[in-house]
Design a protein around this motif. Sequence first.
Motif: not given
Length: 395
Positions: A315-325, A334-337, A348-355
Amino acid sequence: MIDVVLKKGKEKAVHQKHPWIFSGAIDKVKGNPLNGEVIRVLAADQSFLGYGYYNGQSRVAVRLLEWEEDNIIDKAWYHSRLKNAIASRAHLLSDLETNTCRLVFSEADYLPGLIVDKYADYLSLQILSAGMENVKAELIEILIAELNPVGIFDKSDANARTHENLEVSQGLLWGATPPEFIEVKENGVRYHINIADGQKSGFYCDQRDNREILAAYTKDKEVLDCFCYSGGFTLNSLKHGAKHVTSVDSSALAIETLKHNLGLNGFMEHQQTSIQSDVNKQLRSFKEDGKTFDVIILDPPKYAPSRSALDRAARAYKDLNRLGMLLLKSGGILATYSCSGAVDLETFKQIIAWAALDAGREVQIIKQFHQPEDHPIRISFPEGEYLKGLLLRVL
């Protein structure tokens, strides 16, 4: 030597050279070994399997060292293992553009619980297992003989030591006390780092390759570097011609060190802005202000220290990457780690897809990031793969 006998059928992972034996796989212990004592591991049929460190208070009850019965664990054995680890980094040690790297990476170098980092003429030592703690003096003697450092500093302050019934330890082990700032070079960029007060072992050398790869995309761009720490991505971006870099970190020490490193490399004030702030709050503030960027770097701390924290971390990774996008211009990078070992690349790829879905943005993966060669991954120990990242084009 005390024998640890495994339950029937539990020897398969040992034969496959996996270095961990969990307490539930043990049938009996013939004796009362001390924490960190070297014991012999036997299969249920009493055949030899290996030598390892025993710890009756840890879920990982045995950390295997050796699978050949004739190879005795003595000072010569440690010397051989350390020499092999250092020799495998010889080309990095001779690189005139880089004088910092990881020399020993625990299980990956067949030395479970030992991490050694080189910072110019100083070594930083992290000991995370009771077995390595027992031979600390011998390890220091070998490192002095092999590398002739100016000083060796103890950074054994990780929480992992509590699982081994060890107290945290930090301070000078040998030689000269490190100065307030040690100057190191990485990819030709200069850094002043503070071993004594810095996070972990003082500097994140595991992003060395990724900093240079990402920097190639920043020329003439507006860059946002989140969780910037001492400025690795910021400085590499400026070196490669970024128009401007905004750097955000919640740590006052990180921001102070970054500013120092900017001056050390001759970058001007108008090229960079430093902000001490919680990253998520700052990203929301940028969104409210209508601020956008060409390139955003998200390199957060470990959100999932164990599998039990995976859902919360996701959830934390998803919210962080959503805000970045949401802050990226169309076509931005976007370079995300993630440095959480419990989060594998596919997760991690699935989390990015959700974001991306929540942000309403279409995303392309254009590169995948990994940990560098001085953080090797043993094929028999996939748990050693912890750093992963994605270079994304956000449409």
